[in-house]
Design an enzyme around this catalytic site. Structure first.
Site, PDB file in Angstrom:
ATOM      1  N   SER A 157       0.675  -1.242   0.022  1.00 21.39           N
ATOM      2  CA  SER A 157       0.609   0.201   0.149  1.00 21.39           C
ATOM      3  C   SER A 157       0.866   1.175   0.229  1.00 21.39           C
ATOM      4  O   SER A 157       2.287   1.093   0.260  1.00 21.39           O
ATOM      5  CB  SER A 157      -1.173  -0.215   1.402  1.00 21.39           C
ATOM      6  OG  SER A 157      -1.098   1.268   1.520  1.00 21.39           O
ATOM      7  N   TYR A 170      -1.122  -0.537  10.288  1.00 15.09           N
ATOM      8  CA  TYR A 170      -1.916  -1.248   9.292  1.00 15.09           C
ATOM      9  C   TYR A 170      -0.342  -0.312   7.805  1.00 15.09           C
ATOM     10  O   TYR A 170       0.205  -1.852   7.509  1.00 15.09           O
ATOM     11  CB  TYR A 170      -3.081  -0.396   8.502  1.00 15.09           C
ATOM     12  CG  TYR A 170      -3.218  -0.938   6.718  1.00 15.09           C
ATOM     13  CD1 TYR A 170      -3.693  -2.021   6.309  1.00 15.09           C
ATOM     14  CD2 TYR A 170      -2.569   0.072   5.873  1.00 15.09           C
ATOM     15  CE1 TYR A 170      -3.840  -2.290   5.239  1.00 15.09           C
ATOM     16  CE2 TYR A 170      -3.131   0.490   4.681  1.00 15.09           C
ATOM     17  CZ  TYR A 170      -3.372  -1.487   3.651  1.00 15.09           C
ATOM     18  OH  TYR A 170      -3.673  -1.548   2.995  1.00 15.09           O
ATOM     19  N   LYS A 174       2.185  -3.336   5.846  1.00 15.20           N
ATOM     20  CA  LYS A 174       2.424  -3.455   4.343  1.00 15.20           C
ATOM     21  C   LYS A 174       3.685  -2.801   4.312  1.00 15.20           C
ATOM     22  O   LYS A 174       4.344  -3.329   2.927  1.00 15.20           O
ATOM     23  CB  LYS A 174       1.170  -2.245   4.324  1.00 15.20           C
ATOM     24  CG  LYS A 174       0.201  -2.575   3.958  1.00 15.20           C
ATOM     25  CD  LYS A 174       0.170  -3.607   2.955  1.00 15.20           C
ATOM     26  CE  LYS A 174      -1.439  -4.008   2.997  1.00 15.20           C
ATOM     27  NZ  LYS A 174      -1.925  -5.311   2.474  1.00 15.20           N
TER      28      LYS A 174
END
Length: 287
Positions: A157, A170, A174
């Protein structure tokens, strides 16, 4: 879309190759990947935890006559991975690729770093890193045991390529996915197994609609190309990395973000600095 291979020279012709897509049935990037690579000739093993999602998003592709095998399994578990690999072994064709789409984060995971619990952290790492790694491990081991070449593509991401304010779990997971990709690429290079990643920017998917509203003016201000990406545009980059067009590329992360990473926060929708007050100067330099 055409049901024939996109390239007459065969560089993106995946005929005869089996490609597993983990996280295939959300109706966004994963489903677009399944459709695109099946239309390029691959037999796709479409994996999802949800039988309902498989019925909604994957069964219509099967109904089109595409070579897609729906599999209800949880790639976050050893049993789920074993189920997927058993299906791959019993499917006509030659195992070649894996696309790790499974992951994401619920809106409730957005919070200050000071509020993140161990449970929050572990759940995000399970969804976004462990699933990718252990699924990749299983496919790589199968390819090595049969002396087969292959290509593994995962989804990171933009949040893993820069800072991720109020989404630290998150973003960190990633970023770790990118690091795992690079190390696996080195270890597997002499086995002719390539390992790469794409890093999407803001993409219009069912999942993103839970927390990103439609605001074209904001998109023009934030993204160099002035709009959010479409799932099929992410799928196109993945097809490239699976195909022989990228035969000399491994260990890389391709940003597919419409130039989101290029824009500074002090830039306006015309890409000029908001600190420039002289409109004449602004007009002259943009002509």
């Amino acid at each position: 879309m055409s049901t024939t291979p996109a390239d007459p020279n065969g560089l993106v012709d995946l005929t005869g190759r089996i490609i597993i897509v983990s996280g295939a049935a959300g109706g966004g990037i994963g489903t677009s990947v399944v459709a695109l690579i099946a239309r390029a000739g691959a037999t796709v093993i479409a994996v999802s935890r949800s039988k309902d999602n498989l019925k909604t998003h994957i069964d219509p592709l099967v109904g089109e006559g595409l070579s897609v095998v729906p599999v209800a399994a949880d790639a976050a578990t050893d049993d789920g991975i074993a189920t997927v690999m058993e299906v791959a072994r019993n499917t006509d064709g030659t195992l070649y690729g894996l696309v790790n789409v499974a992951g994401g984060a619920a809106p409730a995971t957005w919070m200050p770093a000071t509020r993140v619990t161990r449970s929050d952290w572990r759940e995000l790492f399970t969804q976004n890193l462990e699933t990718m790694f252990f699924m990749s491990q299983a496919v790589a081991a199968e390819l090595k045991s049969r002396d087969l070449p292959g290509s593994i593509v995962s989804i990171s991401s933009i949040s893993g390529m820069n800072t991720a304010p109020f989404h630290i779990g998150y973003g960190t997971a990633k970023a770790a996915l990118v690091a795992a990709t690079r190390t696996m690429a080195v270890e597997l290079a002499t086995d002719n197994i390539r390992v790469n990643t794409i890093a999407p920017g803001v993409t219009a998917t069912p999942a993103s609609q839970m927390y990103v509203d439609a605001d074209p003016e904001r998109d023009r201000r934030a993204i160099a190309m002035g709009r959010r990406g479409r799932p099929e545009e992410q799928a196109g980059a993945i097809l490239f990395l699976l195909s022989d067009l990228s035969s000399y590329i491994t260990g890389q992360t391709l940003l597919v973000d419409g130039g989101l990473n290029l824009k500074w926060t002090h830039m306006g929708s015309d890409h000029t600095s908001l600190f420039l007050k002289d409109e004449g100067f602004r007009a002259a330099m943009t002509q």
